[in-house]
Scaffold this motif. Structure first.
Motif, mmCIF file in Angstrom:
data_model
loop_
_atom_site.group_PDB
_atom_site.id
_atom_site.type_symbol
_atom_site.label_atom_id
_atom_site.label_comp_id
_atom_site.label_asym_id
_atom_site.label_seq_id
_atom_site.Cartn_x
_atom_site.Cartn_y
_atom_site.Cartn_z
ATOM 1 N N GLU A 142 9.522 -1.141 21.266
ATOM 2 C CA GLU A 142 9.535 -0.343 19.920
ATOM 3 C C GLU A 142 10.377 -1.372 19.068
ATOM 4 N N ALA A 143 9.805 -1.422 17.770
ATOM 5 C CA ALA A 143 10.394 -2.103 16.724
ATOM 6 C C ALA A 143 10.883 -1.180 15.470
ATOM 7 N N LYS A 144 12.020 -1.302 15.062
ATOM 8 C CA LYS A 144 12.434 -0.622 14.019
ATOM 9 C C LYS A 144 11.806 -0.778 12.795
ATOM 10 N N THR A 145 11.939 0.256 11.744
ATOM 11 C CA THR A 145 11.150 0.333 10.606
ATOM 12 C C THR A 145 11.506 -0.882 9.772
ATOM 13 N N ARG A 146 12.530 -1.492 9.728
ATOM 14 C CA ARG A 146 13.104 -2.737 8.918
ATOM 15 C C ARG A 146 12.345 -3.806 9.640
ATOM 16 N N GLU A 147 12.380 -4.005 10.773
ATOM 17 C CA GLU A 147 11.754 -5.311 11.274
ATOM 18 C C GLU A 147 10.133 -5.374 11.188
ATOM 19 N N ILE A 148 9.680 -4.147 10.972
ATOM 20 C CA ILE A 148 8.241 -4.300 10.636
ATOM 21 C C ILE A 148 7.923 -4.376 9.223
#
Length: 77
Positions: free
Chosen positions: A65-71
């Motif tokens: 799962e990726a955090k919003t910031r990374e996306i």
């Protein structure tokens, strides 16, 4: 932009989908976001781990799962 959030419907898959939607909103971007949960379709895409994130046919995140910031960083390239 075509985005596929790939996973079998687990909590991490759902969070990756939500984080992707939030990243798009934060960036003011529009994209066709599809949630791919069918195992046959996942295999056709060549994805072996979930959750995964595919943007315009390129697998950017796999098996986590990726955090919003990374996306946001990935989408703004």
């Amino acid at each position: 932009m075509e985005i596929k959030v790939i996973g079998t419907g687990c909590d991490k898959c759902d969070r990756l989908y939500e984080n992707t939607q939030e990243a798009l909103r934060n960036l003011g971007m529009e994209a066709n976001v599809e949630k791919v949960e069918d195992l046959v379709e996942i295999v056709k895409l060549g994805v072996m781990t979930s959750p995964s994130l595919m943007v315009d046919g390129k697998l950017l995140i796999r098996g986590r799962e990726a955090k919003t910031r990374e996306i946001e960083k990935l989408l703004s390239r």
